[in-house]
Design a protein around this motif. Structure first.
Motif, short mmCIF file in Angstrom:
data_model
loop_
_atom_site.label_atom_id
_atom_site.label_comp_id
_atom_site.label_asym_id
_atom_site.label_seq_id
_atom_site.Cartn_x
_atom_site.Cartn_y
_atom_site.Cartn_z
N ARG A 95 0.83 -1.20 0.00
CA ARG A 95 0.00 0.00 0.00
C ARG A 95 0.87 1.25 0.00
NH1 ARG A 95 -4.70 1.46 4.47
NH2 ARG A 95 -5.41 3.40 3.48
N ALA A 96 0.58 2.16 -0.91
CA ALA A 96 1.34 3.41 -0.97
C ALA A 96 1.07 4.24 0.27
CB ALA A 96 0.94 4.20 -2.22
N PRO A 97 2.11 4.88 0.83
CA PRO A 97 1.90 5.71 2.03
C PRO A 97 1.04 6.92 1.70
CG PRO A 97 4.11 6.03 1.14
CD PRO A 97 3.51 4.88 0.37
N GLU A 98 0.24 7.34 2.69
CA GLU A 98 -0.58 8.53 2.49
C GLU A 98 0.30 9.78 2.44
OE1 GLU A 98 -3.56 8.83 5.46
OE2 GLU A 98 -4.55 6.96 4.90
N ALA A 99 -0.16 10.76 1.67
CA ALA A 99 0.58 12.01 1.56
C ALA A 99 0.57 12.75 2.89
CB ALA A 99 -0.02 12.88 0.46
N ARG A 100 1.68 13.42 3.19
CA ARG A 100 1.71 14.31 4.35
C ARG A 100 0.84 15.53 4.03
NH1 ARG A 100 8.25 14.75 4.71
NH2 ARG A 100 8.71 12.52 4.48
N GLN A 101 0.07 15.96 5.00
CA GLN A 101 -0.81 17.12 4.81
C GLN A 101 -0.16 18.35 5.45
OE1 GLN A 101 -3.86 16.77 3.06
NE2 GLN A 101 -2.93 14.78 2.66
N LEU A 102 0.21 19.31 4.62
CA LEU A 102 0.92 20.50 5.07
C LEU A 102 0.08 21.74 4.86
CD1 LEU A 102 3.58 21.94 6.00
CD2 LEU A 102 4.25 21.98 3.58
N CYS A 103 0.14 22.65 5.81
CA CYS A 103 -0.50 23.95 5.66
C CYS A 103 0.57 24.98 5.28
CB CYS A 103 -1.18 24.37 6.97
SG CYS A 103 -1.94 26.00 6.92
N ILE A 104 0.51 25.48 4.06
CA ILE A 104 1.37 26.60 3.66
C ILE A 104 0.55 27.87 3.79
CG2 ILE A 104 2.71 27.68 1.82
CD1 ILE A 104 3.47 25.02 0.78
N CYS A 105 1.01 28.76 4.68
CA CYS A 105 0.25 29.95 5.04
C CYS A 105 0.99 31.21 4.63
CB CYS A 105 0.01 29.98 6.56
SG CYS A 105 -0.92 31.41 7.14
N ALA A 106 0.33 32.02 3.81
CA ALA A 106 0.88 33.32 3.42
C ALA A 106 0.47 34.37 4.45
CB ALA A 106 0.39 33.72 2.04
N ASP A 107 1.44 34.97 5.09
CA ASP A 107 1.18 36.03 6.06
C ASP A 107 0.96 37.36 5.34
OD1 ASP A 107 1.66 34.11 7.96
OD2 ASP A 107 3.58 34.94 8.63
N ASP A 108 0.38 38.31 6.06
CA ASP A 108 0.37 39.74 5.69
C ASP A 108 -0.63 40.16 4.63
OD1 ASP A 108 2.45 39.92 7.50
OD2 ASP A 108 4.02 39.92 5.97
N PHE A 109 -1.68 39.36 4.36
CA PHE A 109 -2.70 39.83 3.43
C PHE A 109 -3.27 41.13 3.98
CE2 PHE A 109 -6.77 40.26 1.39
CZ PHE A 109 -6.56 39.75 0.11
N GLY A 110 -3.34 42.15 3.12
CA GLY A 110 -3.79 43.47 3.55
C GLY A 110 -2.67 44.46 3.72
N MET A 111 -1.42 44.00 3.68
CA MET A 111 -0.29 44.91 3.86
C MET A 111 -0.12 45.84 2.66
SD MET A 111 3.74 44.08 4.64
CE MET A 111 3.53 43.86 6.41
N SER A 112 -0.30 45.32 1.46
CA SER A 112 -0.13 46.14 0.25
C SER A 112 -0.87 45.47 -0.90
CB SER A 112 1.35 46.29 -0.10
OG SER A 112 1.85 45.09 -0.67
N PRO A 113 -1.15 46.22 -1.97
CA PRO A 113 -1.78 45.60 -3.15
C PRO A 113 -0.95 44.46 -3.73
CG PRO A 113 -1.98 47.98 -3.26
CD PRO A 113 -1.06 47.69 -2.11
N GLY A 114 0.37 44.61 -3.70
CA GLY A 114 1.23 43.56 -4.23
C GLY A 114 1.14 42.27 -3.44
N VAL A 115 1.07 42.38 -2.11
CA VAL A 115 0.90 41.20 -1.27
C VAL A 115 -0.45 40.55 -1.57
CG1 VAL A 115 0.63 40.37 1.09
CG2 VAL A 115 2.45 41.99 0.55
N ASN A 116 -1.50 41.36 -1.61
CA ASN A 116 -2.83 40.82 -1.90
C ASN A 116 -2.85 40.07 -3.22
OD1 ASN A 116 -3.61 42.17 0.41
ND2 ASN A 116 -4.94 43.63 -0.63
N ALA A 117 -2.28 40.69 -4.27
CA ALA A 117 -2.31 40.08 -5.59
C ALA A 117 -1.56 38.75 -5.61
CB ALA A 117 -1.71 41.04 -6.62
N ALA A 118 -0.42 38.69 -4.93
CA ALA A 118 0.36 37.45 -4.90
C ALA A 118 -0.38 36.35 -4.17
CB ALA A 118 1.71 37.72 -4.23
N VAL A 119 -0.96 36.67 -3.03
CA VAL A 119 -1.68 35.67 -2.25
C VAL A 119 -2.86 35.13 -3.03
CG1 VAL A 119 -3.05 35.28 -0.17
CG2 VAL A 119 -0.91 36.59 -0.03
N LEU A 120 -3.64 36.01 -3.63
CA LEU A 120 -4.82 35.57 -4.39
C LEU A 120 -4.42 34.73 -5.59
CD1 LEU A 120 -6.86 38.87 -4.15
CD2 LEU A 120 -7.45 36.69 -3.04
N ALA A 121 -3.34 35.11 -6.27
CA ALA A 121 -2.89 34.32 -7.42
C ALA A 121 -2.42 32.94 -6.99
CB ALA A 121 -1.76 35.06 -8.14
#
Length: 287
Positions: A4-30
């Motif tokens: 049986r293949a091992p289950e994938a590890r479940q990772l949370c990748i979290c982008a901080d600082d949404f709301g800091m600038s338009p550039g941050v917002n655009a990157a996070v949403l993309a």
């Protein structure tokens, strides 16, 4: 006999600082649209928060945890430089910080998030890791318990995760500012926490350095971990935007590296790392 293949590890990748600038917002949403993130933390009192809010409200909450990035060191004027962290550290570690003032700041930001998003935050962490500081963590846990009762948001645990057998000095310092005490207090309150923190570095090294670090973090990740990141696109050309985003070049390198990684990602040993919001796969507090 079938292996049986091992289950994938479940990772949370979290982008901080949404709301800091338009550039941050655009990157996070993309990155959310391209399934490169599974959480983002929001600075609800910064000048770009309301601008990014309509798009953020349309994000699928089953795919992405949206939380409060508690901000206790905002610029004195919109678009200005952030003050140093030293005065807040001094007040909290000498227990001279005003508990009522901190309680109001935390309650105000939680209320702003709820009003604007139409729901409670999936998690709460701290801009510059302030959520774990003495006095602050007491005020935060009390307010979370008061507001959310038996269904609290999860909190970020800053416990370092060793990468290639080592933990950086910066990761140790961050955790030493109150991470262990926060995890113990959260467990007493039955408040969920993440397991360990990846993504700590000195914002140096450019694209190649960040990619090398990212591959190490992904290889070391375990279920329940959070890998924090700070992606941004360039703010140049945004009408009326004069905000000089801290670590701007490093943030753009982070965006480029994250955009180039596909998930599930396969480690050199053949394990798979998949993205998932922490609230769906790590439901209980663990220390």
């Amino acid at each position: 006999m079938t292996t049986r293949a091992p289950e994938a590890r479940q990772l949370c990748i979290c982008a901080d600082d949404f709301g800091m600038s338009p550039g941050v917002n655009a990157a996070v949403l993309a990155l959310i649209e391209r399934r490169k993130l599974s959480a983002t933390g929001c600075l609800v009192q910064r000048e770009a928060w309301t601008q990014g809010l309509p798009a953020l409200r349309r994000v699928d909450r089953a795919q992405v945890d949206v939380g409060l990035h508690l901000d206790l060191t905002p610029p004195q004027v919109p678009g200005g430089d952030e003050p140093g962290l030293g005065p807040l550290l001094l007040r909290t570690f000498t227990r001279t910080a005003s508990l009522p003032h901190l309680q109001r700041a935390i309650a105000d930001q939680l209320a702003r998030f709820e009003d604007d998003m139409g729901r409670p935050p999936a998690f709460v962490d701290g801009h510059r890791h302030v959520h774990q500081l003495p006095v602050v963590r007491r005020a935060l846990l009390d307010e979370v318990s008061r507001r959310y009762g038996a269904a609290p948001p999860w909190l970020r645990n800053t416990r370092p995760r060793a990468v290639q057998g080592a933990v950086t000095l910066k990761a140790h310092v961050i955790h030493a500012l109150g991470g262990r005490a926060l995890a113990r207090a959260a467990a007493r309150n039955a408040t969920p926490t993440s397991r360990a923190l990846l993504g700590v570095y000195d914002f140096a090294g450019g694209h190649a350095g960040y990619r090398r670090r990212m591959l190490g973090w992904l290889s070391s990740a375990r279920n329940g971990d959070v890998l924090m990141c700070h992606p941004s696109m360039s703010d140049t050309g945004n009408a009326g935007d004069t905000h000089d985003t801290p670590h701007g070049e490093a943030r753009m390198a982070e965006y480029a590296v994250l955009a180039d990684i596909d998930f599930p990602w396969t480690t050199p040993t053949g394990d798979q790392v998949a993205l998932a919001p922490l609230s769906t796969h790590w439901p209980r507090a663990r220390t």
